[in-house]
Scaffold this motif. Structure first.
Motif, PDB file in Angstrom:
ATOM      1  N   UNK A 226       0.821  -1.218   0.000  1.00 32.73           N
ATOM      2  CA  UNK A 226       0.000   0.000   0.000  1.00 32.73           C
ATOM      3  C   UNK A 226       0.854   1.267   0.000  1.00 32.73           C
ATOM      4  N   UNK A 227       0.397   2.260  -0.737  1.00 35.30           N
ATOM      5  CA  UNK A 227       1.157   3.503  -0.916  1.00 35.30           C
ATOM      6  C   UNK A 227       1.656   4.143   0.380  1.00 35.30           C
ATOM      7  N   UNK A 228       0.810   4.314   1.396  1.00 36.48           N
ATOM      8  CA  UNK A 228       1.283   4.989   2.613  1.00 36.48           C
ATOM      9  C   UNK A 228       2.472   4.283   3.261  1.00 36.48           C
ATOM     10  N   UNK A 229       2.471   2.942   3.200  1.00 39.26           N
ATOM     11  CA  UNK A 229       3.569   2.183   3.792  1.00 39.26           C
ATOM     12  C   UNK A 229       4.773   2.183   2.860  1.00 39.26           C
ATOM     13  N   UNK A 230       4.518   1.997   1.562  1.00 38.39           N
ATOM     14  CA  UNK A 230       5.616   1.903   0.589  1.00 38.39           C
ATOM     15  C   UNK A 230       6.466   3.175   0.572  1.00 38.39           C
ATOM     16  N   UNK A 231       5.840   4.299   0.799  1.00 36.01           N
ATOM     17  CA  UNK A 231       6.586   5.559   0.767  1.00 36.01           C
ATOM     18  C   UNK A 231       7.602   5.652   1.894  1.00 36.01           C
ATOM     19  N   UNK A 232       7.440   4.805   2.932  1.00 35.19           N
ATOM     20  CA  UNK A 232       8.372   4.836   4.068  1.00 35.19           C
ATOM     21  C   UNK A 232       9.404   3.694   4.004  1.00 35.19           C
ATOM     22  N   UNK A 233       9.359   2.917   2.903  1.00 30.68           N
ATOM     23  CA  UNK A 233      10.246   1.756   2.783  1.00 30.68           C
ATOM     24  C   UNK A 233      11.306   1.991   1.708  1.00 30.68           C
ATOM     25  N   UNK A 234      12.533   1.635   2.017  1.00 31.44           N
ATOM     26  CA  UNK A 234      13.608   1.686   1.016  1.00 31.44           C
ATOM     27  C   UNK A 234      13.752   0.305   0.379  1.00 31.44           C
ATOM     28  N   UNK A 235      13.568   0.190  -0.942  1.00 31.97           N
ATOM     29  CA  UNK A 235      13.798  -1.085  -1.619  1.00 31.97           C
ATOM     30  C   UNK A 235      15.297  -1.370  -1.683  1.00 31.97           C
ATOM     31  N   UNK A 236      15.692  -2.568  -1.296  1.00 30.27           N
ATOM     32  CA  UNK A 236      17.102  -2.963  -1.287  1.00 30.27           C
ATOM     33  C   UNK A 236      17.274  -4.156  -2.215  1.00 30.27           C
ATOM     34  N   UNK A 237      18.224  -4.061  -3.138  1.00 29.29           N
ATOM     35  CA  UNK A 237      18.425  -5.139  -4.104  1.00 29.29           C
ATOM     36  C   UNK A 237      19.892  -5.449  -4.342  1.00 29.29           C
ATOM     37  N   UNK A 238      20.148  -6.147  -5.436  1.00 25.82           N
ATOM     38  CA  UNK A 238      21.498  -6.599  -5.765  1.00 25.82           C
ATOM     39  C   UNK A 238      22.043  -5.807  -6.945  1.00 25.82           C
ATOM     40  N   UNK A 239      23.238  -6.179  -7.377  1.00 21.44           N
ATOM     41  CA  UNK A 239      23.861  -5.516  -8.531  1.00 21.44           C
ATOM     42  C   UNK A 239      23.063  -5.743  -9.807  1.00 21.44           C
ATOM     43  N   UNK A 240      22.182  -6.751  -9.805  1.00 26.37           N
ATOM     44  CA  UNK A 240      21.344  -7.008 -10.979  1.00 26.37           C
ATOM     45  C   UNK A 240      20.376  -5.849 -11.232  1.00 26.37           C
ATOM     46  N   UNK A 241      20.183  -4.991 -10.247  1.00 27.98           N
ATOM     47  CA  UNK A 241      19.307  -3.838 -10.425  1.00 27.98           C
ATOM     48  C   UNK A 241      20.005  -2.693 -11.150  1.00 27.98           C
ATOM     49  N   UNK A 242      21.269  -2.834 -11.445  1.00 23.33           N
ATOM     50  CA  UNK A 242      22.032  -1.755 -12.073  1.00 23.33           C
ATOM     51  C   UNK A 242      21.741  -1.693 -13.572  1.00 23.33           C
ATOM     52  N   UNK A 243      20.492  -1.446 -13.894  1.00 26.32           N
ATOM     53  CA  UNK A 243      20.033  -1.325 -15.279  1.00 26.32           C
ATOM     54  C   UNK A 243      19.196  -0.053 -15.367  1.00 26.32           C
ATOM     55  N   UNK A 244      19.802   1.005 -15.901  1.00 26.37           N
ATOM     56  CA  UNK A 244      19.165   2.321 -15.898  1.00 26.37           C
ATOM     57  C   UNK A 244      17.771   2.344 -16.500  1.00 26.37           C
ATOM     58  N   UNK A 245      17.604   1.735 -17.673  1.00 25.27           N
ATOM     59  CA  UNK A 245      16.305   1.792 -18.346  1.00 25.27           C
ATOM     60  C   UNK A 245      15.244   1.041 -17.550  1.00 25.27           C
ATOM     61  N   UNK A 246      15.594  -0.141 -17.066  1.00 23.59           N
ATOM     62  CA  UNK A 246      14.619  -0.922 -16.286  1.00 23.59           C
ATOM     63  C   UNK A 246      14.268  -0.219 -14.983  1.00 23.59           C
ATOM     64  N   UNK A 247      15.263   0.403 -14.350  1.00 27.30           N
ATOM     65  CA  UNK A 247      14.991   1.139 -13.117  1.00 27.30           C
ATOM     66  C   UNK A 247      14.006   2.273 -13.386  1.00 27.30           C
ATOM     67  N   UNK A 248      14.214   2.974 -14.503  1.00 20.58           N
ATOM     68  CA  UNK A 248      13.330   4.086 -14.838  1.00 20.58           C
ATOM     69  C   UNK A 248      11.909   3.582 -15.096  1.00 20.58           C
ATOM     70  N   UNK A 249      11.796   2.440 -15.790  1.00 17.94           N
ATOM     71  CA  UNK A 249      10.480   1.884 -16.087  1.00 17.94           C
ATOM     72  C   UNK A 249       9.792   1.353 -14.828  1.00 17.94           C
ATOM     73  N   UNK A 250      10.600   1.026 -13.814  1.00 20.12           N
ATOM     74  CA  UNK A 250      10.044   0.461 -12.584  1.00 20.12           C
ATOM     75  C   UNK A 250       9.968   1.487 -11.451  1.00 20.12           C
ATOM     76  N   UNK A 251      10.091   2.749 -11.798  1.00 12.68           N
ATOM     77  CA  UNK A 251      10.180   3.803 -10.779  1.00 12.68           C
ATOM     78  C   UNK A 251       9.004   3.793  -9.828  1.00 12.68           C
TER      79      UNK A 251
END
Length: 215
Positions: free
Chosen positions: A190-215
């Motif tokens: 839910x939005x109210x909770x998600x806004x207070x959470x930091x997503x933590x991932x791996x080096x596989x997230x180092x994809x600029x275009x995919x990150x932008x599409x998943x913003x």
């Protein structure tokens, strides 16, 4: 197929950036015993100035030993923490241990997080990253406030876990999966909770275009 894709990627990078570099391709196959002979042939007969490969972690130690013996620099794709670079041998890629160590240092030691959840795919890689993250937390006298796996093939589990994670109210959630799957999980919180959470991932997230599409 993975070897061919890697070779094609190297060829593309060289043609775009260093067209004067000549590439010599050799199929290492799956036979680890051939690696020493293959690297020695490249160094002595083909007189290469550097070697890129092998792709398999099981072949990397023998290739590294042969490269050091022949005095030719080698960049391997091994991400196995038991493989030791040095002496002209390099590792192209971070290990699960080094990725988690950097992440924990940033979000816990520097960021001050203490309430962290772990949600991970029930796969060999997912379990490995989860184990490493638990170990990093234990080193800091912390335990995850939420810790559950999910089946990669069942999106319904992601929605259920998202609801459970929201109730735990973590500061950060470690999800060692691809960007697209992680985005589906975090968007289910839910939005109210998600806004207070930091997503933590791996080096596989180092994809600029995919990150932008998943913003």
């Amino acid at each position: 197929s993975l070897g061919k894709g890697t070779r094609d990627g190297i060829s593309l990078a060289v043609s775009a950036n260093s067209p004067s570099v000549q590439l010599i391709g050799r199929d290492s196959g799956a036979d680890t015993a051939k690696m020493e002979e293959l690297v020695s042939t490249l160094a002595l007969t083909d007189e290469v100035t550097a070697v890129i490969g092998p792709l398999l972690s099981t072949q990397a130690p023998l290739a590294a030993a042969a490269a050091r013996l022949r005095g030719v620099p080698l960049v391997t794709f091994s991400k196995n923490a038991s493989f030791s670079p040095g002496g002209g041998v390099f590792r192209l890629g971070a290990t699960s241990c080094s990725q988690v160590a950097s992440l924990a240092g940033a979000v816990i030691d520097q960021g001050g997080m203490t309430r962290i959840a772990i949600v991970y795919p029930d796969t060999p890689a997912g379990n490995e990253f989860a184990d490493e993250f638990r170990a990093a937390l234990r080193m800091r006298n912390l335990t995850p406030i939420f810790d559950k796996p999910y089946s990669p093939a069942q999106d319904g589990q992601l929605m259920t876990l998202a609801e459970e994670v929201a109730k735990a109210e973590p500061e950060g959630v470690f999800c060692p999966d691809g960007i697209n799957t992680a985005a589906r999980f975090f968007s289910s919180i839910p939005d109210p909770v998600r806004s207070r959470i930091s997503p933590l991932g791996t080096a596989a997230w180092d994809e600029g275009r995919q990150l932008k599409n998943s913003a």
